[in-house]
Motif scaffolding. Sequence first.
Motif, mmCIF file in Angstrom:
data_model
loop_
_atom_site.group_PDB
_atom_site.id
_atom_site.type_symbol
_atom_site.label_atom_id
_atom_site.label_comp_id
_atom_site.label_asym_id
_atom_site.label_seq_id
_atom_site.Cartn_x
_atom_site.Cartn_y
_atom_site.Cartn_z
ATOM 1 N N GLN A 1 26.169 -59.979 32.094
ATOM 2 C CA GLN A 1 26.713 -58.297 32.551
ATOM 3 C C GLN A 1 26.086 -57.287 31.885
ATOM 4 O OE1 GLN A 1 29.341 -58.338 34.359
ATOM 5 N NE2 GLN A 1 29.337 -56.021 34.300
ATOM 6 N N VAL A 2 25.313 -57.488 30.706
ATOM 7 C CA VAL A 2 24.578 -56.376 30.258
ATOM 8 C C VAL A 2 23.296 -55.957 30.973
ATOM 9 C CG1 VAL A 2 23.059 -55.674 28.350
ATOM 10 C CG2 VAL A 2 25.295 -56.629 28.080
ATOM 11 N N ALA A 3 22.487 -57.319 31.503
ATOM 12 C CA ALA A 3 21.328 -57.211 32.510
ATOM 13 C C ALA A 3 21.650 -56.898 33.829
ATOM 14 C CB ALA A 3 20.989 -58.834 32.766
ATOM 15 N N LEU A 4 23.094 -56.900 34.416
ATOM 16 C CA LEU A 4 23.476 -56.391 35.677
ATOM 17 C C LEU A 4 23.509 -54.907 35.581
ATOM 18 C CD1 LEU A 4 25.884 -59.119 36.819
ATOM 19 C CD2 LEU A 4 23.287 -58.733 37.819
ATOM 20 N N ASP A 5 24.283 -54.688 34.349
ATOM 21 C CA ASP A 5 24.501 -52.959 34.055
ATOM 22 C C ASP A 5 23.166 -52.368 33.972
ATOM 23 O OD1 ASP A 5 27.104 -53.612 34.184
ATOM 24 O OD2 ASP A 5 27.352 -53.686 32.126
ATOM 25 N N HIS A 6 22.103 -52.982 33.312
ATOM 26 C CA HIS A 6 20.731 -52.421 33.151
ATOM 27 C C HIS A 6 20.122 -52.139 34.426
ATOM 28 C CE1 HIS A 6 17.451 -51.120 30.984
ATOM 29 N NE2 HIS A 6 16.717 -52.182 31.494
ATOM 30 N N GLN A 7 20.296 -53.448 35.269
ATOM 31 C CA GLN A 7 19.594 -53.534 36.482
ATOM 32 C C GLN A 7 20.264 -52.235 37.245
ATOM 33 O OE1 GLN A 7 16.761 -54.912 37.190
ATOM 34 N NE2 GLN A 7 16.599 -54.016 39.012
ATOM 35 N N ALA A 8 21.610 -52.131 37.283
ATOM 36 C CA ALA A 8 22.241 -51.068 38.199
ATOM 37 C C ALA A 8 21.720 -49.440 37.695
ATOM 38 C CB ALA A 8 23.759 -51.128 37.952
ATOM 39 N N GLU A 9 21.724 -49.458 36.317
ATOM 40 C CA GLU A 9 21.375 -47.913 35.761
ATOM 41 C C GLU A 9 19.730 -48.057 36.440
ATOM 42 O OE1 GLU A 9 21.310 -48.134 31.826
ATOM 43 O OE2 GLU A 9 23.778 -48.340 31.675
ATOM 44 N N LEU A 10 18.927 -49.018 36.384
ATOM 45 C CA LEU A 10 17.534 -48.888 36.904
ATOM 46 C C LEU A 10 17.462 -48.615 38.233
ATOM 47 C CD1 LEU A 10 15.646 -51.518 35.197
ATOM 48 C CD2 LEU A 10 15.469 -49.108 34.494
ATOM 49 N N ASP A 11 18.292 -49.150 39.114
ATOM 50 C CA ASP A 11 18.444 -48.860 40.402
ATOM 51 C C ASP A 11 18.918 -47.474 40.862
ATOM 52 O OD1 ASP A 11 17.746 -51.592 40.896
ATOM 53 O OD2 ASP A 11 19.586 -52.182 41.183
ATOM 54 N N GLU B 1 34.161 -75.635 21.185
ATOM 55 C CA GLU B 1 34.220 -74.139 21.078
ATOM 56 C C GLU B 1 33.030 -73.552 20.871
ATOM 57 O OE1 GLU B 1 36.183 -71.541 17.224
ATOM 58 O OE2 GLU B 1 35.993 -73.719 17.152
ATOM 59 N N ASN B 2 31.903 -74.432 20.478
ATOM 60 C CA ASN B 2 30.585 -73.555 20.378
ATOM 61 C C ASN B 2 30.032 -73.423 21.905
ATOM 62 O OD1 ASN B 2 28.211 -72.636 19.555
ATOM 63 N ND2 ASN B 2 27.208 -74.725 19.231
ATOM 64 N N GLU B 3 30.497 -74.438 22.931
ATOM 65 C CA GLU B 3 30.076 -74.247 24.190
ATOM 66 C C GLU B 3 30.852 -73.224 24.946
ATOM 67 O OE1 GLU B 3 28.139 -75.795 26.306
ATOM 68 O OE2 GLU B 3 27.306 -77.243 24.785
ATOM 69 N N ASN B 4 31.944 -72.923 24.436
ATOM 70 C CA ASN B 4 32.720 -71.905 25.178
ATOM 71 C C ASN B 4 32.320 -70.512 24.531
ATOM 72 O OD1 ASN B 4 34.550 -73.511 26.372
ATOM 73 N ND2 ASN B 4 35.965 -73.576 24.742
ATOM 74 N N LEU B 5 31.956 -70.300 23.408
ATOM 75 C CA LEU B 5 31.356 -69.208 22.823
ATOM 76 C C LEU B 5 29.768 -69.033 23.521
ATOM 77 C CD1 LEU B 5 32.124 -69.478 19.034
ATOM 78 C CD2 LEU B 5 33.088 -67.922 20.780
ATOM 79 N N TYR B 6 28.975 -70.161 23.810
ATOM 80 C CA TYR B 6 27.819 -69.829 24.362
ATOM 81 C C TYR B 6 27.900 -69.288 25.823
ATOM 82 C CZ TYR B 6 23.158 -71.079 26.289
ATOM 83 O OH TYR B 6 22.081 -71.117 26.993
ATOM 84 N N GLN B 7 28.982 -69.907 26.513
ATOM 85 C CA GLN B 7 29.304 -69.469 27.995
ATOM 86 C C GLN B 7 29.529 -67.957 27.954
ATOM 87 O OE1 GLN B 7 31.674 -72.302 29.821
ATOM 88 N NE2 GLN B 7 30.385 -73.947 29.523
ATOM 89 N N LEU B 8 30.468 -67.548 27.020
ATOM 90 C CA LEU B 8 30.848 -66.368 26.655
ATOM 91 C C LEU B 8 29.849 -65.439 26.666
ATOM 92 C CD1 LEU B 8 34.397 -66.532 25.221
ATOM 93 C CD2 LEU B 8 33.979 -66.003 27.269
#
Length: 273
Positions: free
Chosen positions: A177-187, A163-170
């Motif tokens: 996803q947040v990093a990709l969204d931030h990078q998309a905003e910067l682009d 369960e901890n591994e699943n939570l870590y992966q999530l």
Amino acid sequence: MGRRRVSISRIENRTTRQVTFAKRRVGLFKKTHELSVLCDAQIGIMVFSSSGKLYEYCSDASGMEHIIRRYKIATGTDQIPESNDQLEQIHGELKRMQRETLSLELSLQRYTGEDLNSVQFGDLHELEQKLENSVNKVRERMFELLQQQIDNLRRKGKMLHDENENLYQLNQLKENQVALDHQAELDQHQQMTMVHKTEDRRHVLESFPFSGEEQPSSVLTQATLPPLFNPYRLQPTQPNLQDFSLQLPDYDPYPDQPTNHITSGPLETLRSR
């Protein structure tokens, strides 16, 4: 006429007695049935007439025998011996049970370590072996229970780890996803900045027309040309400097127009130009 009180005594007339017996018997069985249904009671009635005929009623579906057996057990008449042989057999069984009970009590006292003064060496050795076997069985059972608890804890630990591994992966997926969204905003911001810069450059280029077109005065007033030479202040006491020819460098301030190489000339010529 109302109901009159009947004297409770034997009816001498046989016919009247038989009729009264039939009516009273039916009423008795009816009341018995109502009592058994209302109060959930087990009732058994046996009635013998004066002629010896049997009439019975039993509320239990198992029959009158079951009611009679329960009656004997409740009153204790079921264990009454019918002969002296049965009485002796009962006394012998009672003595045997007493001896077994005494032996069990002594064994229990020996197992607890009490009253060992009268026990012989052989009996003590046998008792020790029995106690060791009992201790081994108790230890085996205890280890078995401990192993079961350990297995249960391992399973719970594995489940919690998964369960901890699943939570870590999530969590990692959310961070990516947040990093990709931030990078998309910067682009997107950079693209908007590039678009604005391109629009500014286009507006600047539009403000400067091509060659052959009339240039606005505001642009000409804002444009500054590089100095052709360093200015000199002439003194009136030195008239000979008026005939002095300046040597200019090979510098073309207008690269897009035909080149005029100026090497030397009088000061008036430079002023006129």
